[in-house]
Enzyme design. Structure first.
Site, PDB file in Angstrom:
ATOM      1  N   ASN A   5      30.468  98.307   8.664  1.00  0.00           N
ATOM      2  CA  ASN A   5      31.882  98.415   9.018  1.00  0.00           C
ATOM      3  C   ASN A   5      32.473  99.818   8.969  1.00  0.00           C
ATOM      4  OD1 ASN A   5      32.151  95.561   9.338  1.00  0.00           O
ATOM      5  ND2 ASN A   5      32.183  95.361   7.122  1.00  0.00           N
ATOM      6  N   TYR A   6      31.862 100.729   8.220  1.00  0.00           N
ATOM      7  CA  TYR A   6      32.502 102.029   8.027  1.00  0.00           C
ATOM      8  C   TYR A   6      31.684 103.212   8.548  1.00  0.00           C
ATOM      9  CZ  TYR A   6      36.055  99.755   5.225  1.00  0.00           C
ATOM     10  OH  TYR A   6      37.083  98.956   4.822  1.00  0.00           O
ATOM     11  N   ILE A   7      30.377 103.108   8.531  1.00  0.00           N
ATOM     12  CA  ILE A   7      29.531 104.197   9.026  1.00  0.00           C
ATOM     13  C   ILE A   7      29.269 103.977  10.508  1.00  0.00           C
ATOM     14  CG2 ILE A   7      27.260 105.282   8.854  1.00  0.00           C
ATOM     15  CD1 ILE A   7      27.196 104.413   5.907  1.00  0.00           C
TER      16      ILE A   7
END
Length: 753
Positions: free
Chosen positions: A710-712
């Protein structure tokens, strides 16, 4: 018994969706009651074409326009006509080549069954689809009453409950021995909702009045549900497989939809069954009843010409919409939080892929503004206006420590906070510039960090905590997420705290990957990748509790390594049996032979023998299950005995080997060269398993998956794999490879976030 497949996993997809919208819209979403709900997705200022330009298969021929013509008239009209005619010819040729190129691509995609949306130009972000056809949703089956002898007992007397109330009582009865059911808050909330359902259904059938939870006895119900579990466990593998196949066949038509003429996979096409809400951490609503969703509560979305899916018998859909500005296929409102649940396309669908792409591109855009933002908030730390100072400190904390923005919570929600909702007691100051954060973040996960901050930030936090403030008071008493978000959007459209987290997570990953040397085995490279991922997970506070099976898993891994070492020692002993003079030539090579005691060897022998016995018993049962299902002759007991006799021979061999020290290898391992090659293979396996064990232990309390997915930016992982020759399968599962196909196919090893 109906299972609760929301429960412990509290619809993370919807929570993630909420984080994707600007902060100013979050409060609006939470306050939605019965008005029309539209799918809110970030607009993207930059079209997909700016990143992925379609390559034409044929090169356009350059046409040189002649500006002079021998036959031109004096006023140049003939020249103008020729130039205009030639220009039109060029445009027509370009259009023809482009159309042919697009047709070739479309034909290729149709042939491969793929839609490469990332190679298309001029995507209109306001229109999600032109045609949409689907088969609706899977509704949980109606409640089946318990056998007449299975009842709730109240004050020692059996109670005849109406079906609606019996179902709710059964939810608790099935959980009787869990930690949830022993929680007083869970019990209170359950009992309150149970009595409400019972009252609505007209009370008990045999006139017993239920008033106190302590007098209720759910034991009979619990025993019945446990019996059902045991019966399910007794099913053969073939029977379980057949049940699964039957279920998949019944659900097949719901798994896919037709979007703009393409077959696309649907994500969560099942409506959640009723049950008791569990929640994470000390949630105030734990134990409350998740009511049954009826077809009348559900809104379907499809194109106006699409056939409307048939509703269950005796029911009708709540509403049919034809809204092509949203991505969802169906929606309804759940009763616990009065929030909206959506049925969307699967993670590997084109619309979801575009949404992911835009999210990460939005984060990439922040790099063009981050210097200005940092310069401004450092300047505002000394502002004479308190609101400006609070905004500056909040942005600093969001930027440097990846805090979520946070927002106000009602009394019936879990006491989780973010930056803007930090209270006096959540921050402890230690001069000269150390700050201790201690609060419950998203999903009731504790955020505890002792960090050093900018001295001006420390001074401001000290000011924010001055009397008359005391525990319970807001630290940022003049700031809320909407105000902060409005300020951030002055720098960049759509900028929010979520974008900061995505940017800093991906930027940190990029920096960490730059430090990895391109050397070592694949296992060593993966260890370094996971270390980089772990740095990001720690930054984002993606924690997890150590699983119950962690210690057992570590022990199993250690046993495996020790067994591999034993195999290697056996081979070295066999090597000395073939060439005893090797010991004098290279004594260091054979030193480890003395490291393993006879007790260790005996323990390894015991584990191997037990594993072999278990393997053959399972094989025998599995084969007979299959034969029984296919109505074939069963294997005789003599076959199992034959296999076990082989294990007995192995046991005798090991016993003799332990006694004499003489190793008996397979006939195929009859040369020094073969033994040496096998020793080398075992060394590599030992090294790989040792690295994996280290990785397992280091990641026991950190959730790498959340940050990785979800973030990288997934393109960073693709770049890592291509640059360091690591198979993408080692990092992305099949599901993730499908989800991030756009990333895998769109970048090379030189791409940078």
């Amino acid at each position: 018994m109906t299972t609760d497949y929301q429960g412990r996993k509290r619809d993370e997809a919807d929570e993630a969706d909420e984080e994707n919208v600007p902060l100013s819209q979050v409060s609006k979403r939470r306050k939605l009651k019965n008005e029309d709900v539209k799918d809110e997705s970030e607009s993207d200022d930059e079209s997909l074409a700016s990143i992925f330009k379609k390559k034409s298969k044929e090169k356009l021929k350059k046409v040189k326009l002649e500006e002079k013509d021998e036959d031109a008239t004096a006023d140049g009209k003939e020249t103008v006509k020729k130039v205009t005619k030639t220009s039109k010819k060029v445009k027509k040729e370009k259009k023809t080549v482009k159309d042919e190129s697009e047709q070739d691509q479309n034909d290729e995609e149709e042939e491969n069954g793929e839609y490469k949306w990332w190679e298309n130009e001029n995507e209109d972000d306001s229109i999600k689809w032109t045609t949409l056809k689907h088969n609706g949703v899977v509704i949980p089956p109606p409640y089946e009453p318990l056998p007449s002898h299975i009842k709730l007992y109240y004050d020692g007397k059996p109670v005849d409950l109406p079906p609606e109330a019996e179902e709710v009582a059964g939810f608790y009865g099935a959980m009787l021995e869990t930690d949830h059911a022993k929680n007083p808050v869970f019990q209170k909330n359950f009992f309150q909702d149970f009595l409400e359902v019972l009252k609505t259904a007209g009370g008990t059938k045999n006139g017993i009045t239920i008033e106190k939870f302590e007098k209720c006895d759910f034991t009979k119900m619990f025993d019945y549900f446990e019996l059902l579990k045991e019966e399910k466990k007794k099913l053969t593998s073939q029977e379980k497989k057949q049940i699964r196949l039957d279920r998949e066949k019944a659900e097949e038509k719901y798994k896919f939809c037709e979007l703009d003429g393409r077959k696309e996979q649907v994500g969560n096409f099942k409506v959640e069954p009723p049950g008791l809400f569990r929640g994470r951490g000390a949630h105030p609503k734990t134990g409350k009843l998740k009511r049954r969703v009826q077809p009348e509560d559900i809104i379907l979305n499809l194109d106006k010409d699409a056939p409307i899916p048939e509703a269950p018998e005796g029911h009708h859909w709540g509403e049919i919409r034809n809204d092509n500005s949203v991505q969802w296929l169906a929606m309804w409102r759940e009763n616990i939080f009065n929030s909206v649940k959506y049925v969307r396309l699967a993670a590997n669908s084109s619309l979801k892929g575009q949404s992911d792409y835009k999210k990460f591109e939005k984060a990439r855009q922040l790099k063009d503004h981050i210097d200005a933002i940092r310069k401004d908030y450092k300047k505002q730390l000394k502002s004479e206006v308190m609101l400006e100072r609070q905004k500056a400190v909040a942005i600093y904390l969001i930027d440097v420590f990846a805090l979520r923005a946070g927002g106000e919570k009602s009394e019936d929600e879990a006491d989780t906070v973010g930056c803007c909702s930090l209270r006096y007691e959540h921050v402890t100051l230690k001069p000269p510039n150390t700050v201790v954060f201690d609060f419950l973040g998203k999903d009731s996960i504790r955020f505890y960090q002792e960090v050093e901050v900018d001295k001006k930030v420390f001074k401001n936090l000290k000011i924010f905590k001055r009397p008359p403030k005391q525990p319970g008071h807001q630290l940022f008493d003049r700031l809320d997420p909407s105000t902060l978000n409005k300020h951030l959007q002055n720098y960049m459209p759509g900028l929010s705290a979520k974008v900061f987290r995505t940017y800093n997570a991906s930027k940190t990953m990029q920096d960490q990957l730059d430090l990895i040397p391109n050397e070592g085995s694949v296992a060593e490279k993966l260890l370094r990748y996971n270390a980089a991922n772990r740095t990001v997970a720690i930054l984002c506070n993606h924690q997890r509790t150590v699983t119950k099976g962690h210690a057992q898993s570590v022990q199993k891994a250690n046993d495996k390594i020790k067994e591999l070492e034993w195999q290697k020692i056996r081979l070295k002993k066999a090597l000395l049996q073939l060439e005893p003079e090797r010991l004098k030539k290279n004594p260091a090579y054979f030193e480890e032979i003395e490291d393993m005691t006879k007790e260790d060897e005996a323990e390894i022998h015991r584990r191997i023998i037990e594993r072999e016995i278990e393997k053959y018993h399972k094989k025998f049962a599995r084969e007979n299950d299959k034969r029984k299902f296919e109505k074939e002759e069963l294997l005789p007991e003599s076959q199992l005995k034959e296999w076990l006799d082989g294990v007995d021979e192995l046991k005798k061999q090991y016993k003799e080997e332990l006694k004499t020290g003489v190793v008996e290898l397979k006939p195929t391992m009859n040369t020094v060269e073969k033994i040496e090659k096998q020793i080398e293979r075992l060394d590599n396996r030992i090294q790989t398993n040792s690295i994996q064990l280290k990785d397992k232990e280091e990641n026991s309390q950190v959730s790498l998956g959340t940050s990785k997915i979800n973030y990288i930016d997934p393109r960073l992982t693709v770049v890592f794999c291509k640059k360091y020759d690591v198979p993408i399968e080692k990092i992305f599962t099949k599901t993730l490879r499908e989800k991030f196909k756009w990333a895998i196919e769109s970048v090379d090893e030189n791409w940078r976030f």
